[in-house]
Design an enzyme around this catalytic site. Structure first.
Site, PDB file in Angstrom:
ATOM      1  CE  LYS A 176      34.693  46.689  48.693  1.00 36.24           C
ATOM      2  NZ  LYS A 176      34.024  47.447  47.753  1.00 36.24           N
ATOM      3  CB  CYS A 188      42.550  37.623  36.821  1.00 37.43           C
ATOM      4  SG  CYS A 188      41.310  36.337  36.697  1.00 37.43           S
TER       5      CYS A 188
END
Ligand code: NDP
Length: 468
Positions: free
Chosen positions: A168, A277
């Site tokens: 996804k 990140c």
């Protein structure tokens, strides 16, 4: 205007509701694609397709087929570097030069995992053998910052392990993940082994994380979403890997090579407009070096060329109007909390979602801009008096993803690295993630490790066979 359907069971299918959503080019704000928006029923049909494909056993038991598919997919990717890089830049906004480097990197990554498809087993003693077996149906949920790379970090180990996967992608950047679904079919991947389902996280992602028919979920995204995924995954005690946020400390020691450390600090925070990140969003400077370093840091930052990713600038736009507002909000917090804005701080009227590379000096560790992940081009500079204080500040965060130490004395740098509570510590470099080395976070930066054999094992169950 591009159009994409869902990639389920080896074919393009409409969402049952026929609903769609739009994807924007962050460099212009213009709509570039119309994407099928799956609901829970569509997601369940992808899970069923993956379950049937896994239960059929051909895939999980045929390591040479898995190797051949991964190698062929890599070959196909290499033939499409320009097209995929263009789509990645259009969708995400990153400089095209980086996108062109990432496509072959992803091909390398698939080739690396093609070499890890043979079943793993370890003989412990004359009675005990440990066998690693595919976990079954795995879901991969990924963010928007490095879409193609993040897709490969989920797909490659899952498929090498013999699992079936439902991927996804983020609704903001779904295009290259959908392309990869079709590339794997062309590479000979059996129907249902790799499915790509687009739609909102609170529907598609939540169905995947909560489904009793999914055995593992690998999530990359924000810490708050990661916690929700973990809560949903508890329903059937799914295996989980969580790669979440960070507030990484980039520590410069007083004996660092100044020029390298300045360039390293700029790259650490402004690469991909700070939307990484591991971004070096907290720069820790020794009092003795502070003034000289700041002068060069600001000069280097002001040299950065901003522009549309397609023009290959040093820094592109941020992903969305929403992210741009979030960056601006943190800039306001920084000013209100008493940090000193020394560079940037404004939005740029360049047609899309552009934020100036921004630097705050005199930041205290308890300020919001030192504690919270901004995920944008905003750097917080903190000053320390000695090594102990540097380590204390570096660890004063709920995150623990990464960090770096800059010093000409490697044993000193390694000593500091060993006391830093983070999953990756770089010395005299930043942002590298070699495919064979573990990647993941301490504390609220996540659970588990990706990449290398560490990542592969997270898609495998462990079976002990005890024979007398
Ligand atoms: P989000 O957490 O908002 O979203 C990540 C993914 O989760 C998206 O596909 C999203 O779908 C989906 N999602 C949203 N809600 C749910 C839910 N309730 N259940 C299941 N899935 C859901 O992160 P962003 O996309 O905004 O990415 C930025 C974040 O990702 C930063 O915090 C960054 O640190 C982190 N990140 C971590 C990395 C790491 O390896 N540690 C690497 C890269 C990024 P949708 O958006 O389509 O609704």
């Amino acid at each position: 205007m591009m159009q994409y359907k869902l990639w389920i069971n080896g074919e393009w299918v409409e969402a049952e509701s026929e609903a769609t959503f739009s994807v924007l080019n962050p460099a212009t704000g213009a709509e570039i694609a119309n994407i099928a928006s799956a609901d829970r029923a569509d997601t369940k049909s992808a899970i069923d397709a993956a379950r049937d494909a896994f239960d059929n056993k051909n895939w999980s038991q045929d390591s040479s087929m898995r190797r051949d598919v991964l190698l062929k997919a890599a070959e196909l990717l290499r033939k499409e570097v320009d097209r995929l890089a263009y789509l990645e830049t259009l969708d995400n906004g990153m400089p095209i030069g980086w996108a062109k480097r990432f496509v072959p990197d992803v091909a390398d990554f698939f080739e690396y995992y093609a070499g890890l498809t043979e079943p793993l087993a370890e003989k412990l003693d004359s009675n005990s053998t440990v066998h690693y077996e595919p976990v079954g149906v795995a879901a991969g949920i990924i963010p928007w910052n490095l879409p193609l790379k993040m897709a490969s970090w989920k797909i490659a180990p899952a498929l090498a392990a013999g699992d079936a996967m439902i991927l996804k992608p983020s609704s903001q950047t779904p295009i290259t993940a959908l392309e990869i679904g079709e590339i794997f079919a062309r590479a000979g991947c059996p129907k249902g082994i790799l499915n790509v389902v687009t739609g909102s996280g609170s529907v598609v992602g939540s169905e995947l994380a909560g489904s009793a028919n999914v055995d593992k979920v690998a999530f990359t995204g924000g810490t708050a979403t990661g916690k929700e995924v973990m809560r949903l995954a508890a329903g059937n005690l799914k295996k989980i890997t969580l790669e979440c946020g960070g507030k990484s400390a980039n520590i410069v020691l007083d004996d660092a090579d100044l020029e390298k450390a300045v360039k390293g600090a700029v790259f650490a925070i402004f690469f991909n407009a700070g939307q990484v990140c591991t971004a070096g969003s907290r720069l820790l400077l020794p009092e003795t070096l502070h003034d000289r370093f700041m002068e060069e840091l600001i000069a280097e930052t002001r040299r950065l060329r901003l522009g549309s990713g397609l023009d290959d600038p040093d820094m592109g736009p941020v992903i969305s109007a929403e992210q741009m507002e979030k960056d601006l909000e943190y800039i306001r917090y920084g000013i209100a909390d008493g940090a000193k804005l020394v560079s940037g701080g404004k939005l740029l009227d360049m047609g899309g979602f552009f934020v100036e590379p921004t630097i705050f000096d005199d930041v205290e560790s308890d300020m919001r801009i030192a504690q919270e992940e901004i995920f944008g081009p905003v750097l917080s500079v903190l000053t320390y008096s000695d090594e102990e204080e540097a380590i204390e500040i570096a660890n004063d965060t709920r995150y623990g993803l990464a960090g770096a130490v800059w010093s000409e004395d490697i044993s000193r740098a390694k000593r500091i690295a060993s006391r830093t509570r983070a999953g990756t510590v770089w010395i005299n470099t930043y942002h590298g993630a070699p495919k064979h080395a573990p990647f993941g976070g301490y504390k609220e930066s996540g659970i588990g490790r990706e990449l290398g054999v560490y990542g592969l094992k997270s898609y495998l169950e462990v079976k002990h066979v005890y024979c007398v």
